[in-house]
Design a protein around this motif. Sequence first.
Motif, PDB file in Angstrom:
ATOM      1  N   ILE A  34       0.630  -0.956   0.408  1.00  0.00           N
ATOM      2  CA  ILE A  34       0.339  -0.258   0.243  1.00  0.00           C
ATOM      3  C   ILE A  34       0.349   1.395   0.013  1.00  0.00           C
ATOM      4  O   ILE A  34       2.190   0.941   0.337  1.00  0.00           O
ATOM      5  CB  ILE A  34      -0.758   0.357   1.448  1.00  0.00           C
ATOM      6  N   ARG A  35       0.225   2.848   0.070  1.00  0.00           N
ATOM      7  CA  ARG A  35       1.241   3.428  -0.319  1.00  0.00           C
ATOM      8  C   ARG A  35       1.960   3.838   1.307  1.00  0.00           C
ATOM      9  O   ARG A  35       0.961   3.850   2.003  1.00  0.00           O
ATOM     10  CB  ARG A  35      -0.169   4.656  -0.587  1.00  0.00           C
ATOM     11  N   GLU A  36       2.516   4.344   1.191  1.00  0.00           N
ATOM     12  CA  GLU A  36       3.878   5.242   2.110  1.00  0.00           C
ATOM     13  C   GLU A  36       2.531   6.028   3.117  1.00  0.00           C
ATOM     14  O   GLU A  36       2.674   5.258   5.002  1.00  0.00           O
ATOM     15  CB  GLU A  36       4.910   5.215   1.897  1.00  0.00           C
ATOM     16  N   ASP A  37       1.794   6.498   2.668  1.00  0.00           N
ATOM     17  CA  ASP A  37       0.954   7.554   3.406  1.00  0.00           C
ATOM     18  C   ASP A  37       0.167   6.863   4.209  1.00  0.00           C
ATOM     19  O   ASP A  37      -0.131   7.031   5.072  1.00  0.00           O
ATOM     20  CB  ASP A  37       0.718   8.707   2.803  1.00  0.00           C
ATOM     21  N   MET A  38      -0.253   6.354   4.165  1.00  0.00           N
ATOM     22  CA  MET A  38      -1.428   5.265   4.602  1.00  0.00           C
ATOM     23  C   MET A  38      -0.785   4.598   5.829  1.00  0.00           C
ATOM     24  O   MET A  38      -1.735   4.203   6.686  1.00  0.00           O
ATOM     25  CB  MET A  38      -2.435   4.321   3.475  1.00  0.00           C
ATOM     26  N   LEU A  39       0.456   3.706   5.011  1.00  0.00           N
ATOM     27  CA  LEU A  39       0.470   3.001   6.384  1.00  0.00           C
ATOM     28  C   LEU A  39       1.468   3.781   7.120  1.00  0.00           C
ATOM     29  O   LEU A  39       1.124   2.709   8.764  1.00  0.00           O
ATOM     30  CB  LEU A  39       1.768   2.396   5.776  1.00  0.00           C
ATOM     31  N   ALA A  40       1.268   4.873   7.468  1.00  0.00           N
ATOM     32  CA  ALA A  40       1.904   5.676   8.178  1.00  0.00           C
ATOM     33  C   ALA A  40       0.932   6.599   8.973  1.00  0.00           C
ATOM     34  O   ALA A  40       0.994   7.453  10.069  1.00  0.00           O
ATOM     35  CB  ALA A  40       3.204   7.034   7.895  1.00  0.00           C
ATOM     36  N   HIS A  41      -0.032   6.320   8.480  1.00  0.00           N
ATOM     37  CA  HIS A  41      -1.242   7.032   9.171  1.00  0.00           C
ATOM     38  C   HIS A  41      -1.902   7.212  11.041  1.00  0.00           C
ATOM     39  O   HIS A  41      -1.458   5.439  10.974  1.00  0.00           O
ATOM     40  CB  HIS A  41      -2.472   7.030   8.248  1.00  0.00           C
ATOM     41  N   ALA A  42      -1.737   8.304  11.191  1.00  0.00           N
ATOM     42  CA  ALA A  42      -2.278   7.842  12.782  1.00  0.00           C
ATOM     43  C   ALA A  42      -3.057   6.437  12.924  1.00  0.00           C
ATOM     44  O   ALA A  42      -3.009   5.269  13.954  1.00  0.00           O
ATOM     45  CB  ALA A  42      -2.760   8.430  13.266  1.00  0.00           C
ATOM     46  N   ASP A  43      -4.872   6.408  12.765  1.00  0.00           N
ATOM     47  CA  ASP A  43      -5.433   5.402  12.641  1.00  0.00           C
ATOM     48  C   ASP A  43      -4.850   3.985  12.136  1.00  0.00           C
ATOM     49  O   ASP A  43      -4.953   2.809  12.513  1.00  0.00           O
ATOM     50  CB  ASP A  43      -6.537   6.009  11.394  1.00  0.00           C
ATOM     51  N   THR A  44      -4.042   3.819  11.151  1.00  0.00           N
ATOM     52  CA  THR A  44      -3.002   2.803  10.549  1.00  0.00           C
ATOM     53  C   THR A  44      -2.709   1.960  11.749  1.00  0.00           C
ATOM     54  O   THR A  44      -2.369   0.767  11.608  1.00  0.00           O
ATOM     55  CB  THR A  44      -2.779   3.054   9.511  1.00  0.00           C
ATOM     56  N   VAL A  45      -1.531   2.950  12.273  1.00  0.00           N
ATOM     57  CA  VAL A  45      -0.746   2.229  13.159  1.00  0.00           C
ATOM     58  C   VAL A  45      -1.272   2.271  14.264  1.00  0.00           C
ATOM     59  O   VAL A  45      -0.809   1.548  15.313  1.00  0.00           O
ATOM     60  CB  VAL A  45       0.178   3.741  13.532  1.00  0.00           C
ATOM     61  N   ARG A  46      -2.281   3.617  15.092  1.00  0.00           N
ATOM     62  CA  ARG A  46      -2.586   2.697  16.070  1.00  0.00           C
ATOM     63  C   ARG A  46      -3.397   1.558  15.825  1.00  0.00           C
ATOM     64  O   ARG A  46      -4.009   0.341  16.795  1.00  0.00           O
ATOM     65  CB  ARG A  46      -4.360   3.564  16.656  1.00  0.00           C
ATOM     66  N   SER A  47      -4.284   0.687  15.008  1.00  0.00           N
ATOM     67  CA  SER A  47      -5.014  -0.593  14.306  1.00  0.00           C
ATOM     68  C   SER A  47      -4.356  -1.167  14.792  1.00  0.00           C
ATOM     69  O   SER A  47      -4.421  -2.443  15.332  1.00  0.00           O
ATOM     70  CB  SER A  47      -5.576  -0.533  12.546  1.00  0.00           C
ATOM     71  N   PHE A  48      -2.661  -1.118  14.322  1.00  0.00           N
ATOM     72  CA  PHE A  48      -1.683  -2.288  14.164  1.00  0.00           C
ATOM     73  C   PHE A  48      -1.576  -2.198  15.447  1.00  0.00           C
ATOM     74  O   PHE A  48      -1.084  -4.044  15.799  1.00  0.00           O
ATOM     75  CB  PHE A  48      -0.800  -2.243  13.938  1.00  0.00           C
ATOM     76  N   ARG A  49      -1.451  -1.804  16.588  1.00  0.00           N
ATOM     77  CA  ARG A  49      -1.360  -1.947  17.881  1.00  0.00           C
ATOM     78  C   ARG A  49      -1.952  -2.691  18.233  1.00  0.00           C
ATOM     79  O   ARG A  49      -1.276  -3.070  19.759  1.00  0.00           O
ATOM     80  CB  ARG A  49      -1.056   0.104  18.317  1.00  0.00           C
TER      81      ARG A  49
END
Length: 178
Positions: A34-49
């Motif tokens: 996926i695009r790097e900006d979507m991967l680094a998005h705060a909601d993505t980071v929180r979801s993976f946490r």
Amino acid sequence: MTQHLPALSVRADRAWTRLRLDRLAGGRQGSYVIREDMLAHADTVRSFRWIRWLLIAETVVGLTAIVVAAVLTRAGQDVPWAVWFRATVVLLITLTLSVFAWRAQLGYYWAYQRLRLFSRIFPIVTLVVAAIPGLYPFWMVIEQIVFSVLMVGVGDVLTSDHMRTTFPKPTRGATRDR
């Protein structure tokens, strides 16, 4: 893509990539990220946490089942073969899902899809098997229910609007490599 990862994860990613395991596990979409900006998005980071914590809890549940079976066996109780098999399989499944989560966290679409699929299937299978009368002792049935609830939690995080937007289905012939 690897600048936000610990050194050990970067080394593991390089080894995994060198062995071409994404291609093996993901098929023709194995290299699509996926695009790097979507991967680094705060909601993505929180979801993976959240996913990481839920999978850690799953691992604890799996290890606890093995420890309980070992303690009961050592105390002289008969622990059915099905309990040992189930406890081992749950632990191995959880470890496999952790690998999928790791690859998905790096942006691999195939890993997100597999994690999402299995987080929907495993709770159903687990609860159906737990409902078979006499197959498992009561404590193992409880373990299977806890496993299912945690797995449903993983599935809920993966199917959120944000995560589905973050991991769009690749178009035919898409080969976005790192």
